[in-house]
Motif scaffolding. Sequence first.
Motif, mmCIF file in Angstrom:
data_model
loop_
_atom_site.group_PDB
_atom_site.id
_atom_site.type_symbol
_atom_site.label_atom_id
_atom_site.label_comp_id
_atom_site.label_asym_id
_atom_site.label_seq_id
_atom_site.Cartn_x
_atom_site.Cartn_y
_atom_site.Cartn_z
ATOM 1 N N UNK A 1 -48.848 -19.345 17.083
ATOM 2 C CA UNK A 1 -49.132 -18.859 18.437
ATOM 3 C C UNK A 1 -50.230 -19.710 19.071
ATOM 4 N N UNK A 2 -51.188 -19.107 19.776
ATOM 5 C CA UNK A 2 -52.241 -19.877 20.429
ATOM 6 C C UNK A 2 -51.989 -20.156 21.891
ATOM 7 N N UNK A 3 -50.772 -19.899 22.375
ATOM 8 C CA UNK A 3 -50.455 -20.054 23.792
ATOM 9 C C UNK A 3 -49.661 -18.840 24.254
ATOM 10 N N UNK A 4 -49.716 -18.574 25.549
ATOM 11 C CA UNK A 4 -48.936 -17.488 26.139
ATOM 12 C C UNK A 4 -47.660 -18.101 26.702
ATOM 13 N N UNK A 5 -46.557 -17.824 26.065
ATOM 14 C CA UNK A 5 -45.294 -18.381 26.532
ATOM 15 C C UNK A 5 -44.773 -17.587 27.732
ATOM 16 N N UNK A 6 -43.969 -18.212 28.583
ATOM 17 C CA UNK A 6 -43.462 -17.495 29.756
ATOM 18 C C UNK A 6 -42.795 -16.180 29.359
ATOM 19 N N UNK A 7 -43.203 -15.081 29.942
ATOM 20 C CA UNK A 7 -42.649 -13.776 29.553
ATOM 21 C C UNK A 7 -41.293 -13.525 30.194
ATOM 22 N N UNK A 8 -40.254 -14.064 29.564
ATOM 23 C CA UNK A 8 -38.908 -13.882 30.115
ATOM 24 C C UNK A 8 -37.961 -13.218 29.115
ATOM 25 N N UNK A 9 -38.308 -13.218 27.808
ATOM 26 C CA UNK A 9 -37.463 -12.564 26.811
ATOM 27 C C UNK A 9 -36.166 -13.297 26.567
ATOM 28 N N UNK A 10 -36.262 -14.574 26.166
ATOM 29 C CA UNK A 10 -35.071 -15.399 25.979
ATOM 30 C C UNK A 10 -34.466 -15.289 24.586
ATOM 31 N N UNK A 11 -35.214 -14.819 23.589
ATOM 32 C CA UNK A 11 -34.735 -14.839 22.201
ATOM 33 C C UNK A 11 -33.462 -14.023 22.041
ATOM 34 N N UNK B 1 -30.837 -13.689 23.626
ATOM 35 C CA UNK B 1 -30.389 -12.953 24.808
ATOM 36 C C UNK B 1 -29.215 -13.641 25.491
ATOM 37 N N UNK B 2 -28.575 -14.578 24.800
ATOM 38 C CA UNK B 2 -27.440 -15.264 25.383
ATOM 39 C C UNK B 2 -27.845 -16.123 26.560
ATOM 40 N N UNK B 3 -27.118 -15.995 27.649
ATOM 41 C CA UNK B 3 -27.369 -16.828 28.827
ATOM 42 C C UNK B 3 -28.207 -16.122 29.884
ATOM 43 N N UNK B 4 -28.556 -14.859 29.639
ATOM 44 C CA UNK B 4 -29.316 -14.088 30.624
ATOM 45 C C UNK B 4 -30.537 -13.483 29.940
ATOM 46 N N UNK B 5 -31.739 -14.021 30.176
ATOM 47 C CA UNK B 5 -32.927 -13.484 29.511
ATOM 48 C C UNK B 5 -33.250 -12.066 29.981
ATOM 49 N N UNK B 6 -34.102 -11.402 29.204
ATOM 50 C CA UNK B 6 -34.398 -9.994 29.458
ATOM 51 C C UNK B 6 -34.953 -9.762 30.865
ATOM 52 N N UNK B 7 -35.815 -10.649 31.333
ATOM 53 C CA UNK B 7 -36.408 -10.460 32.653
ATOM 54 C C UNK B 7 -35.332 -10.421 33.736
ATOM 55 N N UNK B 8 -34.325 -11.279 33.619
ATOM 56 C CA UNK B 8 -33.242 -11.314 34.603
ATOM 57 C C UNK B 8 -32.349 -10.085 34.513
ATOM 58 N N UNK B 9 -32.436 -9.341 33.419
ATOM 59 C CA UNK B 9 -31.660 -8.113 33.270
ATOM 60 C C UNK B 9 -32.424 -6.884 33.759
ATOM 61 N N UNK B 10 -33.638 -7.101 34.226
ATOM 62 C CA UNK B 10 -34.413 -5.982 34.728
ATOM 63 C C UNK B 10 -35.373 -5.378 33.737
ATOM 64 N N UNK B 11 -35.654 -6.079 32.629
ATOM 65 C CA UNK B 11 -36.675 -5.640 31.684
ATOM 66 C C UNK B 11 -38.062 -6.023 32.205
ATOM 67 N N UNK B 12 -39.072 -5.199 31.948
ATOM 68 C CA UNK B 12 -40.458 -5.646 32.007
ATOM 69 C C UNK B 12 -40.738 -6.349 30.694
ATOM 70 N N UNK B 13 -41.272 -7.573 30.735
ATOM 71 C CA UNK B 13 -41.439 -8.402 29.534
ATOM 72 C C UNK B 13 -42.888 -8.844 29.409
ATOM 73 N N UNK B 14 -43.456 -8.672 28.214
ATOM 74 C CA UNK B 14 -44.826 -9.125 27.974
ATOM 75 C C UNK B 14 -44.856 -10.127 26.837
ATOM 76 N N UNK B 15 -45.710 -11.153 26.997
ATOM 77 C CA UNK B 15 -45.900 -12.205 26.011
ATOM 78 C C UNK B 15 -47.395 -12.351 25.759
ATOM 79 N N UNK B 16 -47.777 -12.923 24.600
ATOM 80 C CA UNK B 16 -49.202 -13.036 24.275
ATOM 81 C C UNK B 16 -49.454 -14.191 23.320
ATOM 82 N N UNK B 17 -50.732 -14.495 23.086
ATOM 83 C CA UNK B 17 -51.103 -15.619 22.216
ATOM 84 C C UNK B 17 -51.594 -15.162 20.847
ATOM 85 N N UNK B 18 -51.562 -13.881 20.566
ATOM 86 C CA UNK B 18 -51.954 -13.227 19.313
ATOM 87 C C UNK B 18 -53.449 -13.312 19.004
#
Length: 524
Positions: free
Chosen positions: A124-134, A136-153
């Motif tokens: 970790x060590x960086x805050x990656x863009x909070x989009x929820x791509x893991x 998730x196919x071709x549509x990340x979680x954010x584009x599906x209407x999820x609230x998404x949080x990311x962090x650097x631990x």
Amino acid sequence: MSLFSMRSALLLTPLLAASPAMAASPAKAAPAAKSSPKAEEACMAMARENFGPGVAITSARMVAAGTMPGEMGAPPVELPAHCRVEGTINARQSKGVTYGIGFAIAMPANWQGRFLLQGGGGLNGTIRPPIGAAASGKVPALARGFAVISHDSGHKGAVFNRDFMVDQRAALDFAESSVREVALLGKAITRAYYRRPIARSYMAGCSTGGRETMLAAQRYPELFDGLVIGAPAMRTGNSNLATTYAAVTFNQAAPRDEAGLPIPAQIFSAADRKTILDGLLNQCDALDGRKDGMIANVAACHFRPAALVCAPGSAQNCLSPLQAEVLERAFQPPRDKAGHALYSPFPYDTGIVATGGGIPGFLPTGMQGPLGPPIRDLTFDPDARIEAIRADFVQGLTDTDRWTNLSGFLGHGGKVLFYHGVSDPWFSALDTWDYWQRAAAENGSAFTDASRFYMVPGMGHCGGGNAFDTFDLLGAVVDWVEKGSAPEAIDAYRRTGTDTMPLCPYPGFARYSGDPGRYSCAPR
């Protein structure tokens, strides 16, 4: 500590189904919505909200809808307008270094009532863009209407920089506590912004993100309804031990330089790699009913390197006896003096010969890798290494391979999907499968009725390779949690192109039906 340092370091019976109708409902972006003055005002108001002691909101702003580049050659992704809130939990100074859990949360205008904690990567060590791509196919979680949080631990630094480990709190945040802290804060921010409850909560990640998601199921079982765990870095001391052992084993077949040191780049030539790949495909490719350069029937593949040894008088398209011997031994786990395996075997798969950019395959290339220069040792003491790993208490707290009692998570209806690339050269897919089997033995049908494991043929570490490495397990776990639709086969795509084949719950596999593009999930 040996985290990510290459130097220091039950049976599920798949349901029969046919593709494509057997896949989970296709992922779709949530209905489009634009930001409004009211939404912008609500977003900026987040900077003035009090989320408790130690929480500092440093930014709150609306982000317009737009396009974001895809990862690893994937097509760009469309993201909706959203409120992005950034901040830090428990910021502090220690010996001149600033610590604290940095986070960013994206809350879309078209919120569908779902929350997702996004897993990290490396150290970790960086805050990656909070989009929820893991996964998730071709549509990340954010584009599906999820609230998404990311962090650097809990620290700032390069992806494999472990200097933060000298600080007790930073080490603890990385090992486990940042998952709970960020999840609870993310939920509080989401509720405050939308002024209504969260309907369902999810977490997804790969590698370190997979480990963090495993950790959530084991240590914070009440936090999430559904989890997607990819290639978890669940015992990096042991996996590093195994990959170091493999490198030393391969070195025993290497030519030597003037100082008597092995030359890893010359262990396997390009011709040798082709021989190995051809031999592997000859022995295992057709086990799924079709010769297509993919080994879908992973469980039935029992590759024999000895079959590739040159016949007397032949030196073309074959291996030396020593090359075949090290190819046999290196994929097996190192053992201690009592004969106990210290890791799982690595599976043979098409990606083992990869030499391209990013993470190379399991066979040595002699090139500088993401974790440093190639190992040139000729001897290895597994007992000394495992003692050092067992004495590292931060490693023990970080690891997630031992805890299999998931009664709390399963008791409230939690669902969990695992996936792992068969060609992953860092963490063996068979090690994750071993955990799945032990969890099944511990929890019985409560686990096997609430979990699936997917092997991804040809895929390297979290993606890449000659593989169908784009698939929507996030949508599958959402359907399972919210509709009761247990996943069977999942359509998987290449990053470019439209061809598809199913991923089947392991040890099942995608069997070719004989009709173009048609497969069925076959139990082993």
